[in-house]
Design a protein around this motif. Structure first.
Motif, PDB file in Angstrom:
ATOM      1  N   PRO A  77      10.519  -9.090  -8.703  1.00 56.77           N
ATOM      2  CA  PRO A  77      11.740  -9.818  -9.053  1.00 56.77           C
ATOM      3  C   PRO A  77      12.067 -10.985  -8.145  1.00 56.77           C
ATOM      4  O   PRO A  77      13.034 -11.695  -8.382  1.00 56.77           O
ATOM      5  CB  PRO A  77      12.816  -8.733  -8.938  1.00 56.77           C
ATOM      6  CG  PRO A  77      12.314  -7.838  -7.850  1.00 56.77           C
ATOM      7  CD  PRO A  77      10.807  -7.840  -7.964  1.00 56.77           C
ATOM      8  N   LYS A  98       9.332  -9.853 -19.493  1.00 57.32           N
ATOM      9  CA  LYS A  98       9.472  -8.502 -20.052  1.00 57.32           C
ATOM     10  C   LYS A  98       8.109  -7.832 -20.216  1.00 57.32           C
ATOM     11  O   LYS A  98       7.897  -6.724 -19.738  1.00 57.32           O
ATOM     12  CB  LYS A  98      10.199  -8.562 -21.396  1.00 57.32           C
ATOM     13  CG  LYS A  98      11.611  -9.130 -21.309  1.00 57.32           C
ATOM     14  CD  LYS A  98      12.518  -8.276 -20.457  1.00 57.32           C
ATOM     15  CE  LYS A  98      13.959  -8.755 -20.498  1.00 57.32           C
ATOM     16  NZ  LYS A  98      14.124 -10.097 -19.877  1.00 57.32           N
ATOM     17  N   THR A  99       7.185  -8.485 -20.914  1.00 51.00           N
ATOM     18  CA  THR A  99       5.846  -7.926 -21.106  1.00 51.00           C
ATOM     19  C   THR A  99       4.805  -9.039 -21.041  1.00 51.00           C
ATOM     20  O   THR A  99       5.062 -10.169 -21.452  1.00 51.00           O
ATOM     21  CB  THR A  99       5.696  -7.210 -22.464  1.00 51.00           C
ATOM     22  OG1 THR A  99       5.947  -8.144 -23.533  1.00 51.00           O
ATOM     23  CG2 THR A  99       6.644  -6.039 -22.587  1.00 51.00           C
ATOM     24  N   SER A 124      10.575 -13.272 -12.591  1.00 46.26           N
ATOM     25  CA  SER A 124      11.751 -12.403 -12.526  1.00 46.26           C
ATOM     26  C   SER A 124      12.260 -11.968 -13.893  1.00 46.26           C
ATOM     27  O   SER A 124      12.787 -10.870 -14.038  1.00 46.26           O
ATOM     28  CB  SER A 124      12.883 -13.114 -11.775  1.00 46.26           C
ATOM     29  OG  SER A 124      13.288 -14.282 -12.477  1.00 46.26           O
ATOM     30  N   ASP A 157       4.772  -4.318 -17.950  1.00 48.74           N
ATOM     31  CA  ASP A 157       6.209  -4.461 -18.193  1.00 48.74           C
ATOM     32  C   ASP A 157       7.021  -4.373 -16.894  1.00 48.74           C
ATOM     33  O   ASP A 157       8.227  -4.155 -16.926  1.00 48.74           O
ATOM     34  CB  ASP A 157       6.692  -3.398 -19.175  1.00 48.74           C
ATOM     35  CG  ASP A 157       6.399  -1.983 -18.715  1.00 48.74           C
ATOM     36  OD1 ASP A 157       5.876  -1.813 -17.590  1.00 48.74           O
ATOM     37  OD2 ASP A 157       6.677  -1.038 -19.466  1.00 48.74           O
ATOM     38  N   ALA A 158       6.362  -4.572 -15.765  1.00 46.91           N
ATOM     39  CA  ALA A 158       7.051  -4.551 -14.464  1.00 46.91           C
ATOM     40  C   ALA A 158       6.486  -5.672 -13.607  1.00 46.91           C
ATOM     41  O   ALA A 158       5.265  -5.767 -13.431  1.00 46.91           O
ATOM     42  CB  ALA A 158       6.855  -3.203 -13.774  1.00 46.91           C
ATOM     43  N   SER A 203      -0.718  -0.961 -11.431  1.00 47.30           N
ATOM     44  CA  SER A 203      -0.029   0.222 -10.914  1.00 47.30           C
ATOM     45  C   SER A 203      -0.956   0.961  -9.958  1.00 47.30           C
ATOM     46  O   SER A 203      -2.104   0.567  -9.739  1.00 47.30           O
ATOM     47  CB  SER A 203       0.376   1.134 -12.070  1.00 47.30           C
ATOM     48  OG  SER A 203      -0.755   1.813 -12.586  1.00 47.30           O
TER      49      SER A 203
END
Length: 630
Positions: free
Chosen positions: A332, A341-342, A338, A328-329, A368
């Motif tokens: 950008p 969302k998911t 950009s 979810d990241a 991550s």
């Protein structure tokens, strides 16, 4: 006398600064001093303008006459107008700009609607039009609504619009794949189910001429190439892919160390004796090795942060599956990622560039710092929820999807490989597709490919929910997987100049006090709107009661009581509607006045400080001179 001269000099300096600032607003040329060059066209946009072969008319529609528009929308519209004027100046007369204010119930509004613009309703009941239409000869393209949320990519959107209106032919997209994405019978779940192609292919067909590439050669008229879980690729086909990349044409590549969908298909075929066991792994080892792309087809990514919680047992709470990622990241900077969302990646791999590759990697999806790697062998003997006991994070961030660009060196320095002889032949037959064109040793310009270390994300199983309602197929996306595919393919197919564009940030830095006032205004307006609804409900209840009393009378004319109630309702509704608009207008004016005051204070702070410093300097100098004389 000397003091008078000094003060006169100070006042003249201030007057000159103010005069230059006023005159400068009317000078056509401007200097962009913003940190991110918000008002300067990028080299990619300038290159697109240089290639214009026909004049273009840009029609900019904005409802600037509406008093109830938020100040940030007005400011953003001004920035868009400034950007369009930059395009006009840089085009050398090939772009003509028209500014149109579509007021309610006017021909301009009808024209905006007919050209594909979408009006957005305001809470006051009014409609704002904020869009752009590009016309070239008999072709037309439009941005239906210029959303403020897309401010970082306004230059990309305008450049793409200009590019599209001059290139209306549908690009030809070739797909190499071992997956049943074209409706292979391996995709059937029962004998009653007709095979169908994957949804992402159907979506791409709306904008591209899609063809499946089979055999050992690429068609010569492809504009874009997609290689998705390729399976075993022959040397001649791999050579064609290499030359396609070196020629500067864009390529989308998706490989997978562990394709869940392909493994499920293999298991079904094994049960029928039609396939040999395999891990569903794919790779392009020769190309990746020569290009300097580091990809291991025997390891997958696990991630505690993005682990998907799945209900494995109805009697137990959902368990985190570290190899099923729900991200979810996203970075950008790129238009391709950009607004995502998911996304879901299933048993995906990862890749990086070797230090000596000479290429550039712009990540689109990364893990991550709580990620780690696992051997694909573990997947054969363990259920997904059991893998966590073998998992350890190492603090590294890994790239799952990204754009690789730069000057590529050929993976075939010795030239085109000869085709293998067919069964019964001692020497290979002559290649009918062979040409005299020399083999490329490196990229002729800047080459670009999108690389994704997963293929399950593109399949219907992990991207959409498909239902059949009365003979019609209803498709509901469950994430942004297909949006990512569309974004990246559109980015690749557009132009090398478009690919180079990046987000620039936003021009407006919000004042917290202004935002607080806007929230207060919104709450006030909402309270009045609720009051209106309550009064309307009371009047409607009274009308219903009166109508029930007289419904058996059979009169053609409504009773005086009903007529009075209707008249009362209409007058009250009109009065409150007018009152609401006036209240909102006054509140908006207060917010705008405060915005202007703060902006003026922000702009004048530096000049006033310099002036104060200058005055203090002259006063101090005068005192020193007087003390010396004394």
């Amino acid at each position: 006398m000397k003091a008078l001269r000094k003060w006169t000099a100070v006042l003249l300096i201030i007057a000159i600064v103010v005069l230059l600032n006023s005159v400068g607003s009317y000078v056509p040329g401007k200097v962009d001093l913003t940190a991110q060059k918000l008002y300067t066209l990028s080299d990619g946009s300038k290159a697109i303008l240089d290639k214009l072969s026909e004049p273009i008319t840009l029609k900019y529609y904005f409802s600037r006459s509406l008093d109830t528009l938020p100040i940030y929308v007005k400011n953003y519209a001004t920035r868009v107008e400034d950007m369009l004027r930059n395009y006009q100046r840089a085009s050398g007369g090939r772009i003509r700009l028209e500014l149109i204010d579509p007021k309610p119930d006017t021909a301009e509004t009808e024209e905006a609607i007919s050209q594909g613009l979408t009006g957005q309703p305001l809470q006051t009941g009014e409609t704002v039009y904020f869009g752009l239409v590009a016309q070239c000869a008999d072709q037309q393209q439009a941005i239906p609504f210029i959303a403020p949320q897309r401010e970082p990519f306004i230059e990309y959107d305008i450049s793409q619009l200009i590019y599209q209106v001059q290139n209306t032919k549908r690009p030809k997209l070739g797909i190499i794949t071992a997956l049943p994405i074209f409706g292979d019978f391996r995709n059937m779940r029962s004998m009653q189910e007709m095979p169908r192609e994957y949804v992402f292919v159907s979506e791409l067909r709306k904008r591209y001429e899609v063809t499946q590439v089979t055999g050992d050669t690429l068609p010569g008229d492809l504009d874009v190439l997609a290689v998705i879980q390729p399976g075993v690729v022959s040397e001649p086909l791999e050579y064609d892919i290499d030359q396609f990349i070196l020629s500067g044409k864009p390529v989308f590549i998706a490989v997978d160390p562990s394709s869940v969908v392909q493994k499920q298909g293999m298991q079904q075929q094994m049960m029928m004796g039609g396939a040999s066991p395999g891990m569903g792994s794919s790779n392009l080892p020769r190309l990746f090795e020569k290009y300097g792309i580091d990809y291991d087809p025997n390891r997958i990514v696990g991630d505690r942060t993005f682990a998907t919680r799945i209900q494995m047992d109805r009697n137990l709470p959902p368990l985190p599956i570290v190899t099923y990622l729900t991200m979810d990241a996203f970075p950008p900077e790129s238009p391709a990622s950009s607004e995502l969302k998911t996304m879901n990646f299933i048993e995906s791999g990862y890749f990086s560039l070797k230090p000596d590759s000479g290429l550039t990697l712009n990540p689109l999806a990364v893990s991550s710092t709580e990620s780690g790697t696992l051997a694909t062998d573990l997947l054969m003997a363990n259920q997904p929820d059991e893998i966590v006991k073998f998992f350890k994070s190492d603090g590294q961030v890994r790239t799952i999807a990204g754009i690789v660009s730069g000057k590529f060196k050929t993976a075939f320095p010795e030239g085109k490989p000869k085709p293998a002889p067919k069964e019964g032949e001692t020497t290979p037959a002559a290649d009918p597709t062979a040409t005299d064109a020399p083999a490329l040793k490196e990229s002729t310009g800047k080459s670009t490919l999108v690389l994704v270390a997963d293929t399950d994300f593109i399949t219907d199983t992990f991207s959409v929910r498909v239902a059949n309602a009365m003979g019609y197929m209803i498709v509901q996306p469950i994430n942004d997987n297909l949006a990512f595919v569309s974004n990246t393919v559109d980015l690749l197919a557009g132009s090398q100049d478009l690919i180079s564009l990046r987000g620039k940030g936003v021009a407006q830095r919000p004042f917290k006090l202004v935002l607080a006032m806007e929230q207060k205004a919104q709450l006030t307006y909402q309270a009045r709107e609720d009051e209106l609804k309550a009064k309307r409900a009371e009047v409607e209840a009274e009308l219903t009661k009166l109508q029930d009393q007289y419904k058996n009378v059979g009169a053609l004319v409504a009773p005086p009581e009903v007529e009075a109630a209707i008249e009362k309702y209409s007058v009250e509704k009109a009065r409150i509607g007018t009152e609401l608009r006036e209240i909102r207008k006054k509140l908006r004016e207060k917010v705008e006045d405060l915005q202007l005051t703060l902006s003026a204070a922000n702009l004048l702070a530096a000049p006033l400080l310099i002036t104060a410093f200058g005055i203090a300097f002259f006063i101090e100098r005068s005192k020193r001179q007087k003390s010396k004389r004394a």
